[in-house]
Structure formats: C-alpha cells, structure tokens
Design an enzyme around this catalytic site. Structure first.
Site, PDB file in Angstrom:
ATOM      1  N   ASN A  48       0.828  -1.210   0.000  1.00  0.00           N
ATOM      2  CA  ASN A  48       0.000   0.000   0.000  1.00  0.00           C
ATOM      3  C   ASN A  48       0.857   1.253   0.000  1.00  0.00           C
ATOM      4  O   ASN A  48       1.988   1.250   0.479  1.00  0.00           O
ATOM      5  CB  ASN A  48      -0.920  -0.004   1.223  1.00  0.00           C
ATOM      6  CG  ASN A  48      -1.825  -1.211   1.235  1.00  0.00           C
ATOM      7  OD1 ASN A  48      -2.408  -1.579   0.231  1.00  0.00           O
ATOM      8  ND2 ASN A  48      -1.924  -1.857   2.385  1.00  0.00           N
ATOM      9  N   HIS A  62      -4.832   1.822  14.220  1.00  0.00           N
ATOM     10  CA  HIS A  62      -5.536   0.789  13.460  1.00  0.00           C
ATOM     11  C   HIS A  62      -4.928  -0.597  13.661  1.00  0.00           C
ATOM     12  O   HIS A  62      -3.731  -0.725  13.875  1.00  0.00           O
ATOM     13  CB  HIS A  62      -5.457   1.072  11.953  1.00  0.00           C
ATOM     14  CG  HIS A  62      -6.017   2.380  11.546  1.00  0.00           C
ATOM     15  ND1 HIS A  62      -5.475   3.106  10.526  1.00  0.00           N
ATOM     16  CD2 HIS A  62      -7.070   3.101  12.002  1.00  0.00           C
ATOM     17  CE1 HIS A  62      -6.174   4.229  10.354  1.00  0.00           C
ATOM     18  NE2 HIS A  62      -7.138   4.247  11.245  1.00  0.00           N
ATOM     19  N   LYS A  72       2.461  -5.950   9.370  1.00  0.00           N
ATOM     20  CA  LYS A  72       2.703  -4.823   8.467  1.00  0.00           C
ATOM     21  C   LYS A  72       4.163  -4.403   8.590  1.00  0.00           C
ATOM     22  O   LYS A  72       4.738  -4.454   9.678  1.00  0.00           O
ATOM     23  CB  LYS A  72       1.838  -3.613   8.842  1.00  0.00           C
ATOM     24  CG  LYS A  72       0.346  -3.827   8.695  1.00  0.00           C
ATOM     25  CD  LYS A  72      -0.400  -2.560   9.110  1.00  0.00           C
ATOM     26  CE  LYS A  72      -1.889  -2.710   9.000  1.00  0.00           C
ATOM     27  NZ  LYS A  72      -2.585  -1.482   9.435  1.00  0.00           N
ATOM     28  N   TYR A 132       3.768   0.423   2.563  1.00  0.00           N
ATOM     29  CA  TYR A 132       3.787  -0.642   3.550  1.00  0.00           C
ATOM     30  C   TYR A 132       3.232  -1.929   2.982  1.00  0.00           C
ATOM     31  O   TYR A 132       2.376  -1.936   2.114  1.00  0.00           O
ATOM     32  CB  TYR A 132       3.083  -0.241   4.847  1.00  0.00           C
ATOM     33  CG  TYR A 132       1.624   0.104   4.766  1.00  0.00           C
ATOM     34  CD1 TYR A 132       0.646  -0.821   5.149  1.00  0.00           C
ATOM     35  CD2 TYR A 132       1.208   1.367   4.348  1.00  0.00           C
ATOM     36  CE1 TYR A 132      -0.694  -0.500   5.104  1.00  0.00           C
ATOM     37  CE2 TYR A 132      -0.128   1.701   4.308  1.00  0.00           C
ATOM     38  CZ  TYR A 132      -1.077   0.759   4.686  1.00  0.00           C
ATOM     39  OH  TYR A 132      -2.418   1.079   4.636  1.00  0.00           O
ATOM     40  N   ASP A 168     -11.116   8.250  12.524  1.00  0.00           N
ATOM     41  CA  ASP A 168     -10.059   8.094  13.527  1.00  0.00           C
ATOM     42  C   ASP A 168     -10.343   8.921  14.783  1.00  0.00           C
ATOM     43  O   ASP A 168     -10.036   8.493  15.894  1.00  0.00           O
ATOM     44  CB  ASP A 168      -8.700   8.461  12.936  1.00  0.00           C
ATOM     45  CG  ASP A 168      -8.180   7.401  11.973  1.00  0.00           C
ATOM     46  OD1 ASP A 168      -8.747   6.293  11.934  1.00  0.00           O
ATOM     47  OD2 ASP A 168      -7.200   7.693  11.259  1.00  0.00           O
TER      48      ASP A 168
END
Length: 181
Positions: A48, A62, A72, A132, A168
C-alpha cells in the site's frame, strides 16, 4: 537488512544494509528468507501507498482482529513521520505498552508490526509518503481502532495532530471487550 528488536516482542526496527559505489547504492527492502530467519511472517498480499498532504496528519490507531490479523512493515519514502506501535496481545509482557520511532525518507528505517499490535503515525512534514506491506487483505468487519490520545496508552505525540479523519477521531478508548473480540 539489519533487524533490531525493540522492547515489544516481534516489533523490529529494520535498517537497510546499503551496498554502494560512486553511482549510489543498492539495498534490499524485503527478503522472504531474512524475514523467516528472524521469526517474522514473510507473507505479503498487498503493498500500500499512503500520502498525507499536511504536516500534523494523524492516521490510526488501526489493526485487524483474527482471523484477518495482519503483519505490516512500514517505510517512509518522502517526508517524515512519528510511528507508534501498541502491543494489544493480553499474554504479552508488554501488553498496552508502545514503541515509537521517527521514520524519514533520509534515515530509510522500516518498522515491522506483528499481528496483535496496532499502529498509528503522525506526519512531521508536508507531503509525507509511506509504503507498507501487509500479510492479510483489508477486512472492514475485522478492523478496529483506538483513540490516539487514550490516557491508558500514554503516547507522547511530538505535536498536537492538526488533521484527523472523522473515523479516527471517533475511535473509543481501549477496552478489552470492544477491542479484542
């Protein structure tokens, strides 16, 4: 790559090992064999790209629950950010503790975030861009979020966030019944 363990088990700060000459340098960003040798999940299903236009943009906190929990690995390719990893594994000796570091285009550091840990970052420069890798596909029904300034986490952000999405901003404080099931 040099895999430097942090105070949180499974979270690594990864340094590139540059091989250079008068033309510049070459460095490996990912190697399945090296990830496996360090006990890390080498599965990658997505890569991503995230760009934040304004300094002070906060993204997170997250993570995804099992069976869609994900590993990740983050790298800043333009600008700078303050990255935070929070351990949400109840059995871990560092449960609810966090590790924070600065990732910049210049330092070329990467952070590996294992399953069971959450991640958030705050941009320190305009036009900050990250790439990432994730080990699992995005799954909205397994996604969870925690409020960035939850006092239980004790994160000391380098500045007050200037830009936060409504999603968020509305995450609740950490509670095991909400966040771990």
């Amino acid at each position: 790559m040099k895999f430097n363990p942090t105070k949180i088990p499974g979270v690594f700060l990864i340094e590139l090992e540059k091989r250079g000459d008068d033309r510049g340098f070459f460095a490996r960003l990912f190697c399945e064999r090296e990830f496996r040798q360090h006990g890390l999940n080498p599965r990658v299903v997505q890569m991503n790209n995230s760009v934040s236009r304004d300094r002070g943009t906060l993204r997170g906190i997250h993570y995804q629950l099992a069976p869609k929990a994900e590993d990740k690995t983050f790298r800043c390719v333009r600008g700078a950010l303050f990255d935070v990893v929070i351990d949400l594994r109840p059995q871990s000796p560092t449960f609810l503790q966090h590790f924070a570091t600065e990732l910049t285009a210049e330092n070329r550091l990467m952070v590996h975030v294992p399953q069971g840990c959450a991640n958030s970052f705050l941009t320190l420069a305009d036009d900050t861009e990250i790439i990432y890798l994730t080990s699992e596909f995005y799954s909205p029904e397994h996604e969870r979020g925690i409020r960035y300034n939850d006092p239980k986490l004790g994160i000391r952000w380098p500045m007050e966030p200037a830009v936060i999405s409504d999603k968020d901003r509305s995450h609740p404080d950490f509670h095991p019944e909400t966040h771990l099931k």
